[in-house]
Every structure is written in C-alpha cells, then in structure tokens.
Design an enzyme around this catalytic site. Structure first.
Site, PDB file in Angstrom:
ATOM      1  N   TYR A  95       0.817  -1.203   0.000  1.00 40.40           N
ATOM      2  CA  TYR A  95       0.000   0.000   0.000  1.00 40.40           C
ATOM      3  C   TYR A  95       0.858   1.264   0.000  1.00 40.40           C
ATOM      4  CZ  TYR A  95      -4.507  -2.245   1.072  1.00 40.40           C
ATOM      5  OH  TYR A  95      -5.672  -2.969   1.032  1.00 40.40           O
ATOM      6  N   ASP A 110      -6.042  -7.451   4.290  1.00 40.76           N
ATOM      7  CA  ASP A 110      -7.189  -6.837   3.619  1.00 40.76           C
ATOM      8  C   ASP A 110      -8.037  -7.930   2.976  1.00 40.76           C
ATOM      9  OD1 ASP A 110      -8.790  -4.750   2.487  1.00 40.76           O
ATOM     10  OD2 ASP A 110      -7.774  -5.094   0.577  1.00 40.76           O
ATOM     11  N   ASP A 113      -2.116 -18.518   0.594  1.00 41.79           N
ATOM     12  CA  ASP A 113      -3.087 -19.246  -0.241  1.00 41.79           C
ATOM     13  C   ASP A 113      -3.740 -20.367   0.566  1.00 41.79           C
ATOM     14  OD1 ASP A 113      -0.580 -20.430  -0.203  1.00 41.79           O
ATOM     15  OD2 ASP A 113      -0.585 -21.054  -2.299  1.00 41.79           O
ATOM     16  N   ASP A 168     -11.842  -9.720   4.504  1.00 41.12           N
ATOM     17  CA  ASP A 168     -13.110  -9.743   3.754  1.00 41.12           C
ATOM     18  C   ASP A 168     -13.617 -11.179   3.637  1.00 41.12           C
ATOM     19  OD1 ASP A 168     -13.064  -6.978   3.224  1.00 41.12           O
ATOM     20  OD2 ASP A 168     -13.776  -7.264   1.166  1.00 41.12           O
ATOM     21  N   LYS A 192       3.905 -15.518   2.518  1.00 43.36           N
ATOM     22  CA  LYS A 192       4.129 -16.240   1.265  1.00 43.36           C
ATOM     23  C   LYS A 192       5.645 -16.446   1.170  1.00 43.36           C
ATOM     24  CE  LYS A 192       2.669 -17.992  -2.662  1.00 43.36           C
ATOM     25  NZ  LYS A 192       1.835 -19.205  -2.722  1.00 43.36           N
TER      26      LYS A 192
HETATM   27  C1  IPM Z   1     -10.222  -1.808   4.274  1.00 41.65           C
HETATM   28  C2  IPM Z   1     -10.498  -1.184   2.930  1.00 41.65           C
HETATM   29  C3  IPM Z   1      -9.366  -0.195   2.588  1.00 41.65           C
HETATM   30  C4  IPM Z   1      -8.071  -0.995   2.578  1.00 41.65           C
HETATM   31  C5  IPM Z   1      -9.574   0.565   1.277  1.00 41.65           C
HETATM   32  C6  IPM Z   1     -10.877   1.333   1.276  1.00 41.65           C
HETATM   33  C7  IPM Z   1      -8.424   1.480   0.976  1.00 41.65           C
HETATM   34  O1  IPM Z   1     -10.648  -2.167   1.973  1.00 41.65           O
HETATM   35  O2  IPM Z   1     -10.127  -1.058   5.269  1.00 41.65           O
HETATM   36  O3  IPM Z   1     -10.107  -3.037   4.326  1.00 41.65           O
HETATM   37  O4  IPM Z   1      -7.729  -1.609   1.570  1.00 41.65           O
HETATM   38  O5  IPM Z   1      -7.381  -1.008   3.599  1.00 41.65           O
HETATM   39 MG    MG Z   2     -10.650  -4.133   2.712  1.00 36.75          MG
END
Ligand code: IPM
Ligand code: MG
Length: 363
Positions: free
Chosen positions: A142, A244, A220, A248, A188
């Site tokens: 990032y 990240d 993975d 999710d 990884k």
């Molecule tokens: C999160 C989001 C952010 C990230 C985005 C919106 C930049 O996906 O907080 O997980 O990737 O960190």
């Molecule tokens: Mg995210």
C-alpha cells in the site's frame, strides 16, 4: 471532569448513515452511564474532496490527532473514479492511517448464534468461531515506493522494515495472550523476500511469548483453511494486503461483511475505529445497509480508548438481543424474514442497550 473528545469522520457512501446509528447508540450509552463525550465532525475521502479539494484536509487530520479517538465511517464513491489515483477518496483513509501511525488493525470475527444460518457455510463449520485478524496497516504494498504507472508498465513496491514487523508481531502475541494463546502468522515465504523476512522476525519476537503457540501458514493455504476449518484459528497475523483480503473473506463466516468492526491502533494512544467494509455507494442514502459493523466499532472504541471494557460489552449484548429477536437488515436475513432498514436497526440496538441492566460498577 476532563472532556473526552471523539473525532467523527462519516466519509462517503453509506458512511454517514451508519455513523448516525453508532452515534445513536453512543447517546444511549451516555445516558445509561451518565457520562458524556464531545463529538466533532470533519470531512474525509470524497467529502474532503468536495469541501477542501483533497481527501484528507489538514483540519481533519489535526482534529483527529488532537481527539482521544476517531470514529470513521467509510470512504469512496463512483463519482471520483476518474480522478488521479493519488487524490482519490481512498487516499484519505490511507493518509490518515499513515499520518497517525495506526499500524495495528484488529478485526474480530465472531459467529453470532442467531446468524448461523445467514452464513453461506454450514452452521457447524461457523458455530463457535472467534478469530482476531491482526493486520499490519501502514506498510507493504500500500505504501511502498516507487509506485508508478506508465504507458506499458506499472509498479508497486512491497517493502517492510524490521521495526514494522516486530511491532505488529508484539501486538499479535499480546492479543493472543488475552485470548486463545495461538498465533498463526500468514505469509508467502515460499516466494517473497518480504515474507521470509517477516517469518524470521515473527519467530524472533515469539521468544518473548512462551505461553503463546506460533504457527506459520502460506496465504493461499490460509484462504482455503478459513473456509475449510475456520475454528482452528485464534489470532491471524498478516501483513497489510494479505490482511485486507483475508478479512473480507473471513467476514463471510459471520454471515455478512456488514457485521465486521475494526480498530486501528497506533503509538501514543492514537486510535481510529472503522467498519471493515467499504462505502457501498450503490446503497447510499437508501436506509438499507447493516450498521452493526459501525456500532461494534464504537464498542471497540469505548473499550480500547476509554477503558469501558465491561460497559462496552453491553453494546454487544444489545446487538445479540436484537438479533435473537429476529431483527434483520437485508444482508443477514434468511428467506421469509422481515427486513428492517439501517435506522430501525440502530433504534432497536439503542433501545435494547437502554433496557439492559447496567453493570454494577461503571468505571
Ligand atoms: C479496508 C479497505 C481499505 C483498505 C480501502 C478502502 C483502501 O478495503 O479497510 O479493508 O484496503 O485497507
Ligand atoms: Mg478491505
């Protein structure tokens, strides 16, 4: 009494409407405990671009740095898609994380009994999961430089310093000490130099935590294991990008991304609390989305930043109570269940909070 100040940054998309629900719950919390916080609102993301021309206005950063804690909604909207990536709304979020040195992102993943059937996985796979993702938040891909895009090639840089890995590893082990005493570090290392480095440093830091069991897993495989057998995990330690993605994925174990709160913690007690999900612009302004991730982020704030550990649990109890009553936003409803809107979910949780018995000693 000293004034305790919360910077409130609603942001874009569904951010403002879910932040409203968290503030509703905060007001109920204040009333219940006879305490008060000072709130100050400021723009970030697209809202910052609209008001000040940049995603993180200087005044927003100053306010956040001076506050005792920051409550953030979400950033991003389609209408900024054509902007140069360097000034898009998402940069506001990345910049505030970096500027406030919020390097440790804690994302708790818990299965609520009432929602076991809302998950796309079998109830017996998700029943009882209690995972804490400890995601490094201010390094890696990032932020690595150079970062550039040219006509026929593009470049991002994956970089980590010893200190960056060391400090997040300490957070993971300390977190595990208060929980199931297991850390699984994700990397990884079969391919990436940063991951080999990561693994060595995590091993070195582990020497200070003999009461915590450490394992390593390739990213993975971790993605697969989260679906196959999520209950094997206690603390999952990851670098920025892996965290990240995996968070999710892990959110779906709880039934919905709309359930997942987070705390982004830094040095000098700086802390920001934000749902793990994004700004979902297509749902903005429709009183449709689930505010629970935002409300549970508030609960994390009251616990971590203000020491209301026992009292913040009341907020979780209020959430559990309304879920048990069958109150559902669309994302966690099962076929045939009545669906409520964002504001009604906020109202129900605030009401349940007020009606719960208060803890014996409000500190
Ligand atoms: C999160 C989001 C952010 C990230 C985005 C919106 C930049 O996906 O907080 O997980 O990737 O960190
Ligand atoms: Mg995210």
């Amino acid at each position: 009494m000293t004034v305790r100040k919360i910077a409130v940054l609603p942001g874009d998309g569904i951010g403002p409407e879910i932040v409203d629900q968290a503030i509703k719950v905060l007001k109920a919390f204040e009333q219940k405990l006879s305490i008060s916080f000072e709130l100050e609102y400021a723009p970030i993301g697209g809202a910052g671009i609209d008001s000040n021309g940049i995603p993180l206005p200087e005044s927003t950063l100053k306010l956040s740095q001076a506050a005792d804690a920051v409550l953030l909604g979400a950033v991003g909207d389609y209408k900024y898609d054509d902007l140069d990536p360097a000034i898009r709304p998402e940069q506001g979020l990345l910049q505030i994380r970096k500027a406030m040195n919020l390097y440790a992102n804690l994302r708790p993943i818990k299965a609520y009994k009432a929602l076991l059937h809302a998950s796309t996985l079998k109830p017996e796979i998700v029943d009882g999961i209690d995972i804490m993702v400890v995601r490094e938040l201010t390094g890696g891909l990032y932020f690595g430089r150079p970062k550039q895009r040219e006509e026929r090639n593009a470049l991002d840089t994956m970089t980590y310093t010893y200190e960056e890995i060391e400090r997040i590893a300490h957070v993971a082990f300390k977190t595990a000490q208060k929980r199931g005493k297991k850390v699984c570090s994700v990397d990884k290392a079969n391919v990436l130099a940063t991951s080999q480095f990561w693994r060595d440093i995590v091993e070195a830091v582990h020497k200070d935590y003999s009461d915590v069991a450490l394992s390593h897993m390739y990213v993975d495989n971790a993605a697969m294991q989260l679906i196959r057998n999520p209950k094997q995990f206690d603390v999952l330690l990851t670098e920025n990008t892996f965290g990240d993605i995996l968070s999710d994925e892990a959110s779906m174990l709880t039934g919905s991304l709309g359930m997942l709160p987070s705390a982004s913690l830094g040095a000098e007690n700086h802390a920001m609390y934000e749902p793990s999900h994004g700004s979902a612009p297509k749902y903005a302004g429709q009183n449709k989305v689930n505010p629970i991730a935002q409300i549970m982020s508030l609960a994390m704030m009251l616990d971590h930043s203000f020491g209301y550990t026992k009292e913040a649990q009341l907020i979780e109890q209020a959430v559990v109570h309304v879920l048990n009553q069958g109150v559902r936003t669309y994302d966690i409803a099962e076929p045939g269940q009545a669906i409520v809107g964002t504001a009604e979910m906020g109202d129900a949780i605030a009401k349940a909070l007020l009606e719960l018995p208060a803890p014996v000693s409000a500190s």
